[in-house]
Design a protein around this motif. Structure first.
Motif, PDB file in Angstrom:
ATOM      1  N   GLY A 187       0.826  -1.210   0.000  1.00 23.57           N
ATOM      2  CA  GLY A 187       0.000   0.000   0.000  1.00 23.57           C
ATOM      3  C   GLY A 187       0.852   1.248   0.000  1.00 23.57           C
ATOM      4  N   THR A 188       0.188   2.391  -0.005  1.00 26.59           N
ATOM      5  CA  THR A 188       0.849   3.688  -0.005  1.00 26.59           C
ATOM      6  C   THR A 188       0.236   4.565   1.079  1.00 26.59           C
ATOM      7  OG1 THR A 188       1.364   3.599  -2.374  1.00 26.59           O
ATOM      8  CG2 THR A 188       1.324   5.777  -1.349  1.00 26.59           C
ATOM      9  N   ILE A 189       1.080   5.190   1.859  1.00 26.57           N
ATOM     10  CA  ILE A 189       0.629   6.111   2.906  1.00 26.57           C
ATOM     11  C   ILE A 189       0.925   7.527   2.440  1.00 26.57           C
ATOM     12  CG2 ILE A 189       0.795   6.753   5.339  1.00 26.57           C
ATOM     13  CD1 ILE A 189       2.120   3.978   5.788  1.00 26.57           C
ATOM     14  N   GLU A 190      -0.104   8.340   2.347  1.00 31.07           N
ATOM     15  CA  GLU A 190       0.056   9.737   1.968  1.00 31.07           C
ATOM     16  C   GLU A 190      -0.508  10.609   3.081  1.00 31.07           C
ATOM     17  OE1 GLU A 190      -0.765  10.936  -2.104  1.00 31.07           O
ATOM     18  OE2 GLU A 190      -1.145   8.834  -2.634  1.00 31.07           O
ATOM     19  N   ILE A 235       5.164  10.768   1.298  1.00 30.02           N
ATOM     20  CA  ILE A 235       4.601   9.575   0.663  1.00 30.02           C
ATOM     21  C   ILE A 235       5.516   8.386   0.924  1.00 30.02           C
ATOM     22  CG2 ILE A 235       3.874   8.517  -1.516  1.00 30.02           C
ATOM     23  CD1 ILE A 235       3.462  11.361  -2.620  1.00 30.02           C
ATOM     24  N   THR A 236       4.942   7.327   1.483  1.00 24.14           N
ATOM     25  CA  THR A 236       5.672   6.095   1.752  1.00 24.14           C
ATOM     26  C   THR A 236       4.947   4.921   1.118  1.00 24.14           C
ATOM     27  OG1 THR A 236       6.377   6.956   3.915  1.00 24.14           O
ATOM     28  CG2 THR A 236       6.615   4.587   3.558  1.00 24.14           C
ATOM     29  N   HIS A 237       5.653   4.145   0.316  1.00 22.98           N
ATOM     30  CA  HIS A 237       5.104   2.913  -0.257  1.00 22.98           C
ATOM     31  C   HIS A 237       5.619   1.741   0.587  1.00 22.98           C
ATOM     32  CE1 HIS A 237       4.034   5.316  -3.771  1.00 22.98           C
ATOM     33  NE2 HIS A 237       5.281   5.751  -3.805  1.00 22.98           N
ATOM     34  N   TYR A 238       4.757   0.797   0.885  1.00 21.14           N
ATOM     35  CA  TYR A 238       5.189  -0.339   1.701  1.00 21.14           C
ATOM     36  C   TYR A 238       4.673  -1.644   1.111  1.00 21.14           C
ATOM     37  CZ  TYR A 238       0.454  -0.674   3.597  1.00 21.14           C
ATOM     38  OH  TYR A 238      -0.910  -0.832   3.719  1.00 21.14           O
ATOM     39  N   ARG A 239       5.357  -2.721   1.428  1.00 14.20           N
ATOM     40  CA  ARG A 239       4.875  -4.064   1.091  1.00 14.20           C
ATOM     41  C   ARG A 239       5.322  -5.035   2.174  1.00 14.20           C
ATOM     42  NH1 ARG A 239       8.268  -7.802  -1.638  1.00 14.20           N
ATOM     43  NH2 ARG A 239      10.396  -7.015  -1.988  1.00 14.20           N
ATOM     44  N   VAL A 240       4.496  -6.040   2.415  1.00 17.17           N
ATOM     45  CA  VAL A 240       4.772  -7.019   3.456  1.00 17.17           C
ATOM     46  C   VAL A 240       5.798  -8.026   2.948  1.00 17.17           C
ATOM     47  CG1 VAL A 240       3.793  -8.912   4.815  1.00 17.17           C
ATOM     48  CG2 VAL A 240       2.526  -6.760   4.558  1.00 17.17           C
ATOM     49  N   LEU A 241       6.823  -8.274   3.764  1.00 13.45           N
ATOM     50  CA  LEU A 241       7.829  -9.278   3.445  1.00 13.45           C
ATOM     51  C   LEU A 241       7.555 -10.597   4.147  1.00 13.45           C
ATOM     52  CD1 LEU A 241      11.102  -7.119   3.701  1.00 13.45           C
ATOM     53  CD2 LEU A 241       9.828  -7.724   1.635  1.00 13.45           C
ATOM     54  N   ILE A 294       8.234  -5.555   7.057  1.00  7.46           N
ATOM     55  CA  ILE A 294       7.824  -4.845   5.845  1.00  7.46           C
ATOM     56  C   ILE A 294       9.017  -4.171   5.177  1.00  7.46           C
ATOM     57  CG2 ILE A 294       5.490  -4.408   6.723  1.00  7.46           C
ATOM     58  CD1 ILE A 294       6.390  -1.490   7.224  1.00  7.46           C
ATOM     59  N   GLU A 295       8.819  -3.847   3.915  1.00 14.33           N
ATOM     60  CA  GLU A 295       9.770  -3.025   3.171  1.00 14.33           C
ATOM     61  C   GLU A 295       9.096  -1.695   2.862  1.00 14.33           C
ATOM     62  OE1 GLU A 295      12.322  -4.306  -0.485  1.00 14.33           O
ATOM     63  OE2 GLU A 295      10.494  -3.364  -1.276  1.00 14.33           O
ATOM     64  N   CYS A 296       9.791  -0.605   3.124  1.00 15.41           N
ATOM     65  CA  CYS A 296       9.245   0.726   2.840  1.00 15.41           C
ATOM     66  C   CYS A 296      10.111   1.414   1.798  1.00 15.41           C
ATOM     67  CB  CYS A 296       9.217   1.582   4.114  1.00 15.41           C
ATOM     68  SG  CYS A 296       8.048   1.016   5.355  1.00 15.41           S
ATOM     69  N   GLN A 297       9.461   1.965   0.795  1.00 18.07           N
ATOM     70  CA  GLN A 297      10.169   2.740  -0.223  1.00 18.07           C
ATOM     71  C   GLN A 297       9.732   4.191  -0.101  1.00 18.07           C
ATOM     72  OE1 GLN A 297      10.155   1.131  -4.155  1.00 18.07           O
ATOM     73  NE2 GLN A 297      11.166   2.895  -5.065  1.00 18.07           N
ATOM     74  N   LEU A 298      10.710   5.051   0.119  1.00 18.78           N
ATOM     75  CA  LEU A 298      10.413   6.468   0.311  1.00 18.78           C
ATOM     76  C   LEU A 298      10.289   7.182  -1.020  1.00 18.78           C
ATOM     77  CD1 LEU A 298      12.776   7.469   3.251  1.00 18.78           C
ATOM     78  CD2 LEU A 298      10.347   6.997   3.341  1.00 18.78           C
TER      79      LEU A 298
END
Length: 358
Positions: free
Chosen positions: A210-213, A239-245, A254-258
């Motif tokens: 998902g994405t957190i804005e 804005i942070t994009h994340y996915r469950v590892l 989780i992995e977070c992509q900034l």
């Protein structure tokens, strides 16, 4: 013709509420419709307050000024409608930087950049309360061995284009030349830097990705903290994009992509989502957030806290366009032992629970 109130290229102060990675800023100008052809340096000298022509020419030469998206020379003739974009790295405020010998985990180095894997507990830059013993003190000593001309007077503007928290581990890039500073600053400002973090958070994150804005800004009551403002009326866009590892029931890896790089962004965004980072003492992760009431479970969590006595966040990957070659480069680091041990401990705990339920 009205001058813009803009500080000189290298003398813009870092505001207390600025993001730790907003160590640069951008000014955009459009050449007036009625403007006669004029040299770029002369145009900017007339438009910018407190900026000498010599300083402007240095900025242009360092690539800090783009005309219609391209670097040009100081004598480039502007025409009506041209778009000018100016970048400026901000001077980091703090104590005088004194070179100090210390071990540095250097992942990569060439003439332009330095990639360092920062350990937990190391402050990046001197400030009130941390006058020495910081990463920059160590980098100053390291570079001084290569170039004896480096001293306390010319160190404060060394290429620190982003920072990570004291208790966050992982990769950082530092620039070794003015050109590299400008190139990397542009990438951070334009959100083209690729940064991925690994985090252990409380709770079972519902969505696989998902994405957190939500804007991030100073907490309006507790000034040492930051908070999320989903309505965007306060703070800065984040804005942070994340996915469950991996899922462990009561916690999730989780992995977070900034996409942006605000102060405490991942920590604040995950708290906002209801999943504070494991053992994050600033944002409510240093207590049992999810789980059972059994004493054995409480002891298990406390043992995990002892194994990883900091928020479980690691800057694992870093990618960008090399300032000189203009080719993509990518760096990766291993999860440090404290986080890795806790992750494995949760993994084994989950397996034990599943076996007991069978």
């Amino acid at each position: 013709m009205q001058k813009r109130n803009v500080a000189e290229f290298n003398d813009i102060e870092l505001d207390q509420e600025e993001s730790s990675e907003d160590l640069y800023e951008r000014l955009r100008l459009i050449v007036d419709k009625g403007q006669e052809p004029i040299r770029l340096d002369k145009f900017l000298t007339a438009r910018l307050e407190h900026a000498s022509r010599n300083k402007i020419q240095q900025g242009i030469e360092a690539g800090k000024v783009l005309v219609n998206g391209k670097t040009v020379s100081a004598n480039h003739k502007l025409k009506p409608g041209d778009e000018l974009v100016m970048y400026s790295e901000k001077e980091v405020q703090g104590e005088e930087i004194v070179p100090e010998k210390m071990p540095l985990n250097i992942v990569f180095e060439d003439e332009e950049i330095l990639i360092i894997n920062k350990p937990v507990g190391l402050v990046v830059h001197p400030a009130s309360g941390n006058p020495n013993g910081t990463l920059i003190n160590g980098v100053a000593w390291y570079l001084q061995q290569q170039n004896k001309e480096i001293n306390a007077e010319n160190l404060p503007r060394f290429g620190l284009v982003h920072r990570i928290d004291k208790n966050t581990s992982g990769l950082m890039v530092l620039a070794k030349t003015p050109t590299a500073v400008t190139s990397l600053a542009k990438e951070f400002f334009d959100h083209t830097i690729q940064r991925k973090y690994v985090a252990l958070v409380w709770g079972d994150v519902v969505e696989d990705e998902g994405t957190i804005e939500a804007h991030v800004g100073r907490h309006q009551r507790f000034r040492k903290l930051f908070d999320a403002y989903p309505d965007g009326e306060y703070g800065k866009e984040a804005i942070t994009h994340y996915r469950v590892l991996e899922r462990f029931g009561y916690v999730t890896l989780i992995e977070c992509q900034l996409e942006t790089g605000r102060t405490h962004q991942i920590r604040v965004h995950m708290q906002h989502l209801g999943h504070p980072l494991f053992n994050d003492d600033f944002y409510g992760g240093d207590r049992i957030v999810k789980g059972t009431v059994f004493t054995k479970y409480k002891q298990f969590v406390e043992n995990c806290f002892e194994m990883c006595p900091r928020h479980a966040l690691h800057a694992k990957t870093l990618g960008f366009m090399h300032p000189k070659t203009k080719k993509p480069v990518h760096f990766e680091s291993e999860i440090p032992s404290d986080m890795a041990s806790v992750i494995e401990k949760w993994r084994n705990y989950t397996k034990t629970r599943i076996n007991q339920d069978k």
